[in-house]
Scaffold this active site. Structure first.
Site, mmCIF file in Angstrom:
data_model
loop_
_atom_site.group_PDB
_atom_site.id
_atom_site.type_symbol
_atom_site.label_atom_id
_atom_site.label_comp_id
_atom_site.label_asym_id
_atom_site.label_seq_id
_atom_site.Cartn_x
_atom_site.Cartn_y
_atom_site.Cartn_z
ATOM 1 N N SER A 203 0.824 -1.208 0.000
ATOM 2 C CA SER A 203 0.000 0.000 0.000
ATOM 3 C C SER A 203 0.860 1.260 0.000
ATOM 4 O O SER A 203 1.531 1.565 -0.986
ATOM 5 C CB SER A 203 -0.950 -0.045 1.203
ATOM 6 O OG SER A 203 -1.822 1.060 1.188
ATOM 7 N N HIS B 277 -8.508 1.164 1.696
ATOM 8 C CA HIS B 277 -8.684 0.289 0.533
ATOM 9 C C HIS B 277 -10.131 -0.185 0.377
ATOM 10 O O HIS B 277 -10.394 -1.302 -0.068
ATOM 11 C CB HIS B 277 -7.713 -0.900 0.593
ATOM 12 C CG HIS B 277 -6.288 -0.454 0.612
ATOM 13 N ND1 HIS B 277 -5.658 0.112 -0.473
ATOM 14 C CD2 HIS B 277 -5.368 -0.416 1.620
ATOM 15 C CE1 HIS B 277 -4.425 0.462 -0.148
ATOM 16 N NE2 HIS B 277 -4.227 0.160 1.114
#
Length: 313
Positions: free
Chosen positions: A89, A199
Site C-alpha cells: 500500500s 482500501h
C-alpha cells in the site's frame, strides 16, 4: 543474488523508529533532514512521539521517509543487484523512489497530502478493519459480497497472504461480517488498530483529492519493475497517476505480487522499514530457499551490509 525489495506500509510505525539509523548513518540522516524541511517539522523528533506517530497524517510521511532513506543507504553500501520491488500500500511510494519513478522530495510532498486527506476522511467517516485468518478466501469474499447485496458496507481490503485477508468497512457492518464468517467456520479474526477502512470505497473522497493532487506530477523511468498491489502489474510512468489514485479505495493484492516476483527469479528478499511485517507474509508464500532479511535498525542494516560484502568476496 537477485534481490527483491519489500517496503513497509502504514501500521508498521512505532515510537523510536529510525533513531539509531539517524545517529549512525550520515546518509540516512541527510534524507530525514531533507524530509523535515519539506514537511515543515522535525521528522526525527516526531518519530519518537508515541501519540503523533499513530496518526495517519504523520505516520505516512514518516514511514515513507524512513523506507526511502534506508533503501538509498543500502544502495550506497553496495546493494545494487535489485531486480524487483514491492511495497504494501503506502510502501509503494518508497518502492517507486528506490526504482526512480518518483524522486524522494516528490514522494514526501505527495504523502504529506495523502496522509492528511486520509486522516480527514477517517475522522469524518470512521471505519473498521479485521484480519480474517483462513485459507478459503473464495468463501470469505462470497460471504462479504452476500452482505453487500443486503446493503452493508463491508469489503475485501488486503490479500496479505493466501491465508490472511483483511476486510474493512463501516464498523457495525464489519461486526456483522465477523459474525457471519464465524458461523461459516472461520476460527480466527483479529481487529486492526486503524481509524479508517483503508482500501475500501469509504475513502472515495481522499481518492478524488489524490487524483487532483497527482494531476500535475511528472515521473521518471523505473530501473526495474515495481509491482502494484492494485493492478498486479508493474508500474510505468504512464500508469502511476491512475494507479496511485485507485490504490486508496481498491483491495491490495500483496500476496499475488510477491508470488510474481519470486516466480520471476528473485532469490533474496529484503524488507525495509520500521517493523518486521512483510517477511512474515513472505515466509508463508516464498520457498525456504529464498533468503529473507529485514532491515529495521542499525544492527539489522549492518547485518545485510556484511552479507553484501561477503557476497562480493
Amino acid at each position: 543474488m537477485k534481490v527483491g525489495l519489500l517496503f513497509n506500509g502504514q501500521g508498521s510505525q512505532q515510537a523510536g523508529m529510525g533513531a539509531d539509523l539517524y545517529e549512525n548513518l550520515p546518509g540516512y540522516k541527510a534524507y530525514i533532514d531533507k524530509a523535515s524541511a519539506i514537511l515543515g517539522y522535525d521528522l526525527n523528533e516526531l518519530d519518537q512521539d508515541e501519540e503523533k506517530i499513530r496518526q495517519t497524517q504523520y505516520a505516512q510521511p514518516a514511514i515513507v521517509a524512513m523506507d526511502a532513506a534506508l533503501a538509498a543507504s543500502l544502495k550506497g553500501a553496495g546493494l545494487t543487484n535489485v531486480v524487483a520491488g514491492l511495497g504494501l500500500s503506502l510502501g509503494e511510494y518508497p518502492a517507486l523512489v528506490a526504482n526512480g519513478i518518483l524522486t524522494f522530495e516528490q514522494a514526501i510532498a505527495l504523502v504529506k497530502d495523502r496522509g492528511q486527506y486520509m486522516q480527514e476522511v477517517g475522522d469524518k467517516n470512521p471505519g473498521k478493519m479485521v484480519a480474517v485468518l483462513d485459507d478459503n478466501q473464495d468463501m470469505i469474499v462470497e460471504v462479504v459480497e452476500g452482505l453487500q447485496k443486503k446493503g452493508l458496507q463491508v469489503y475485501p481490503a488486503n490479500f496479505n497472504t493466501f491465508s490472511q485477508l483483511v476486510i474493512g468497512g463501516v464498523k457495525a457492518d464489519v461486526d456483522q461480517a465477523v459474525e457471519a464468517l464465524t458461523e461459516a467456520g472461520v476460527k480466527k479474526q483479529v481487529e486492526l488498530p486503524v481509524v479508517g477502512a483503508f482500501h475500501t470505497p469509504l475513502l472515495n473522497e481522499a481518492s478524488e483529492k489524490m487524483a487532483t493532487r497527482l494531476a500535475g506530477e511528472g515521473f521518471g523511468a523505473g530501473a526495474y519493475p515495481v509491482y502494484s498491489n492494485t493492478t498486479k502489474q508493474a508500474f510505468t510512468a504512464a500508469t502511476v497517476k491512475d494507479t496511485l489514485t485507485k490504490q486508496i479505495v481498491s483491495p491490495t493484492y500483496f500476496a499475488q505480487c510477491l508470488q510474481e516476483i519470486v516466480d520471476a527469479g528473485v532469490d533474496t528478499l529484503v524488507e525495509i522499514g520500521p517493523a518486521a511485517t512483510l517477511v512474515k507474509f513472505a515466509k508463508k508464500i516464498a520457498p525456504k530457499e529464498v533468503t529473507k532479511y529485514t532491515v529495521t535498525d542499525f544492527a539489522s542494516y549492518q547485518k545485510i551490509v556484511d552479507a553484501i560484502n561477503a557476497e562480493k568476496g
